[in-house]
Design an enzyme around this catalytic site. Structure first.
Site: not given
Ligand code: PNS
Length: 158
Positions: A18, A42, A91, A129
């Site tokens: 990150h 979560k 990645r 993570s």
């Molecule tokens: O670190 P991660 O878990 O890969 O991050 C995922 C994240 C937080 C970017 C994604 O889950 C997110 O944007 N969640 C907010 C809800 C949302 O907007 N969902 C619609 C997009 S599919």
């Protein structure tokens, strides 16, 4: 105000992968907001407050980077902070499918905001993570793949 990018994620916890993406983004945009999803559904290891502390301490001295948490839709948060761009790290090709779907959904929800993918350094392609938490939980070393402060806090958790 310049170009604002948000870099969203769970960051449970922040890894050197990150940090690598944040360093790349910081060179491309005027302001980078590391944006932690606050998702009570979560089961996170670190609270949002702890994650903010881990990120702020790990990024100390980095210019034009701030940390915020959000809940709800990412595109709504992007509008709220006047972001032009969503940054996501890539990645390996295994990340592509999920990232492609997320980017397309976000574009459907708000066409003004672009998703920009940045490639992590080769050193971090195996870094996640969840992998780090598993290694730390079983007493393995995560030295060098997370910032030293995160390593210390992981030791305190397990
Ligand atoms: O670190 P991660 O878990 O890969 O991050 C995922 C994240 C937080 C970017 C994604 O889950 C997110 O944007 N969640 C907010 C809800 C949302 O907007 N969902 C619609 C997009 S599919």
């Amino acid at each position: 105000m310049g170009k604002i990018a948000i870099y969203p994620g769970s960051f449970d916890p922040i890894t050197n992968g990150h940090v690598d993406i944040i360093e790349r983004a910081q060179k491309l945009f005027d302001n980078v907001i590391v944006s932690i999803l606050h998702n009570p559904a979560k089961n996170a290891l670190f609270t949002v407050e702890e994650r903010i502390d881990l990120i702020e301490t790990s990024l100390k001295g980095m210019k034009n980077v701030t940390v915020q948490s959000f809940n709800g839709l990412l595109v709504d948060f992007a509008e709220q902070v006047n972001a032009d761009v969503i940054i996501r790290g890539m990645r390996a090709v295994s990340d592509f499918d999920n990232e492609f779907h997320m980017a397309m959904m976000n574009r459907r929800l708000n066409r003004k905001i672009q998703t920009v993918f940045l490639m992590t350094g080769m050193r971090w392609v195996f870094t996640s993570s969840s992998g780090i938490k598993e290694v730390a939980a079983f007493g393995g070393s995560v030295e060098g793949i997370v910032p030293p402060y995160v390593e210390q806090k992981l030791k305190e958790k397990y």
